[in-house]
Design a protein around this motif. Sequence first.
Motif, PDB file in Angstrom:
ATOM      1  N   PRO A  37     -14.200  12.212 -56.407  1.00 41.84           N
ATOM      2  CA  PRO A  37     -15.509  12.820 -56.142  1.00 41.84           C
ATOM      3  C   PRO A  37     -16.165  12.365 -54.841  1.00 41.84           C
ATOM      4  O   PRO A  37     -17.114  12.997 -54.377  1.00 41.84           O
ATOM      5  CB  PRO A  37     -16.336  12.413 -57.367  1.00 41.84           C
ATOM      6  N   MET A  38     -15.664  11.296 -54.235  1.00 40.21           N
ATOM      7  CA  MET A  38     -16.186  10.875 -52.933  1.00 40.21           C
ATOM      8  C   MET A  38     -16.049  12.007 -51.915  1.00 40.21           C
ATOM      9  O   MET A  38     -16.915  12.181 -51.055  1.00 40.21           O
ATOM     10  CB  MET A  38     -15.443   9.630 -52.426  1.00 40.21           C
ATOM     11  N   ILE A  39     -14.966  12.777 -52.001  1.00 44.51           N
ATOM     12  CA  ILE A  39     -14.760  13.897 -51.078  1.00 44.51           C
ATOM     13  C   ILE A  39     -15.839  14.950 -51.291  1.00 44.51           C
ATOM     14  O   ILE A  39     -16.396  15.483 -50.331  1.00 44.51           O
ATOM     15  CB  ILE A  39     -13.353  14.508 -51.277  1.00 44.51           C
ATOM     16  N   LEU A  40     -16.139  15.227 -52.548  1.00 42.61           N
ATOM     17  CA  LEU A  40     -17.179  16.211 -52.852  1.00 42.61           C
ATOM     18  C   LEU A  40     -18.522  15.770 -52.284  1.00 42.61           C
ATOM     19  O   LEU A  40     -19.267  16.574 -51.741  1.00 42.61           O
ATOM     20  CB  LEU A  40     -17.273  16.424 -54.355  1.00 42.61           C
ATOM     21  N   ALA A  41     -18.808  14.480 -52.418  1.00 46.15           N
ATOM     22  CA  ALA A  41     -20.059  13.950 -51.871  1.00 46.15           C
ATOM     23  C   ALA A  41     -20.076  14.067 -50.352  1.00 46.15           C
ATOM     24  O   ALA A  41     -21.071  14.494 -49.759  1.00 46.15           O
ATOM     25  CB  ALA A  41     -20.249  12.501 -52.302  1.00 46.15           C
ATOM     26  N   LEU A  45     -21.244  18.681 -51.506  1.00 52.60           N
ATOM     27  CA  LEU A  45     -21.094  19.581 -52.642  1.00 52.60           C
ATOM     28  C   LEU A  45     -21.728  19.061 -53.928  1.00 52.60           C
ATOM     29  O   LEU A  45     -21.682  19.743 -54.955  1.00 52.60           O
ATOM     30  CB  LEU A  45     -19.612  19.890 -52.868  1.00 52.60           C
ATOM     31  N   LEU A  46     -22.317  17.864 -53.884  1.00 54.60           N
ATOM     32  CA  LEU A  46     -22.931  17.302 -55.082  1.00 54.60           C
ATOM     33  C   LEU A  46     -24.457  17.434 -55.078  1.00 54.60           C
ATOM     34  O   LEU A  46     -25.110  16.995 -56.022  1.00 54.60           O
ATOM     35  CB  LEU A  46     -22.534  15.829 -55.248  1.00 54.60           C
ATOM     36  N   ALA A  47     -25.009  18.050 -54.063  1.00 51.25           N
ATOM     37  CA  ALA A  47     -26.459  18.238 -54.006  1.00 51.25           C
ATOM     38  C   ALA A  47     -26.915  19.096 -55.189  1.00 51.25           C
ATOM     39  O   ALA A  47     -26.352  20.157 -55.448  1.00 51.25           O
ATOM     40  CB  ALA A  47     -26.855  18.904 -52.697  1.00 51.25           C
ATOM     41  N   ARG A  49     -26.465  18.435 -58.265  1.00 50.47           N
ATOM     42  CA  ARG A  49     -25.476  18.336 -59.344  1.00 50.47           C
ATOM     43  C   ARG A  49     -25.492  16.939 -59.941  1.00 50.47           C
ATOM     44  O   ARG A  49     -26.070  16.010 -59.385  1.00 50.47           O
ATOM     45  CB  ARG A  49     -24.054  18.585 -58.802  1.00 50.47           C
ATOM     46  N   THR A  50     -24.823  16.803 -61.080  1.00 54.67           N
ATOM     47  CA  THR A  50     -24.519  15.482 -61.622  1.00 54.67           C
ATOM     48  C   THR A  50     -23.008  15.345 -61.648  1.00 54.67           C
ATOM     49  O   THR A  50     -22.282  16.320 -61.862  1.00 54.67           O
ATOM     50  CB  THR A  50     -25.091  15.281 -63.040  1.00 54.67           C
ATOM     51  N   ALA A  51     -22.557  14.128 -61.402  1.00 49.09           N
ATOM     52  CA  ALA A  51     -21.127  13.851 -61.350  1.00 49.09           C
ATOM     53  C   ALA A  51     -20.916  12.359 -61.571  1.00 49.09           C
ATOM     54  O   ALA A  51     -21.859  11.569 -61.506  1.00 49.09           O
ATOM     55  CB  ALA A  51     -20.554  14.268 -59.998  1.00 49.09           C
ATOM     56  N   THR A  52     -19.681  11.996 -61.789  1.00 46.22           N
ATOM     57  CA  THR A  52     -19.338  10.595 -61.923  1.00 46.22           C
ATOM     58  C   THR A  52     -18.116  10.310 -61.072  1.00 46.22           C
ATOM     59  O   THR A  52     -17.491  11.223 -60.519  1.00 46.22           O
ATOM     60  CB  THR A  52     -19.107  10.201 -63.401  1.00 46.22           C
ATOM     61  N   GLY A  64     -29.781  10.769 -57.531  1.00 45.12           N
ATOM     62  CA  GLY A  64     -29.838  11.380 -58.851  1.00 45.12           C
ATOM     63  C   GLY A  64     -28.556  12.062 -59.314  1.00 45.12           C
ATOM     64  O   GLY A  64     -28.505  12.542 -60.446  1.00 45.12           O
ATOM     65  N   ALA A  65     -27.534  12.103 -58.476  1.00 47.45           N
ATOM     66  CA  ALA A  65     -26.300  12.806 -58.852  1.00 47.45           C
ATOM     67  C   ALA A  65     -25.382  11.950 -59.713  1.00 47.45           C
ATOM     68  O   ALA A  65     -24.682  12.478 -60.580  1.00 47.45           O
ATOM     69  CB  ALA A  65     -25.543  13.264 -57.607  1.00 47.45           C
TER      70      ALA A  65
END
Length: 115
Positions: A37-41, A45-47, A49-52, A64-65
Amino acid sequence: PGGSVGVENLGACEPVRRALAQFMQDGRFVASICAGPMILAELGLLAGRTATCYPGCEGGFPQGAYVEGPTVVVDDNLITASGPGVALDFGVALLRALKGDALSDGIAGDMLMRR
């Protein structure tokens, strides 16, 4: 996939970067585990959104993601997991998104997974 070298290579791959952005824009499923998910950040692409991700890899996440803990997070078409210890749960979440509750619950039950 996650892992430092895998993340570096995927993050440097322009076709992967374009595909991720296009898939997110089109509402297609995007799934990422561990450090992935570091790539998504990095791509922004994580604006909203929630992710881990793997603990310590959330530095680039927007405010807040990040959802902490050994977990799988499903946010609409985005499915993320924190690491290898939740890989089976991640797989079931992917199956649920693609094929629905009945099949994923059946598979999880057959695998003797706790729900």
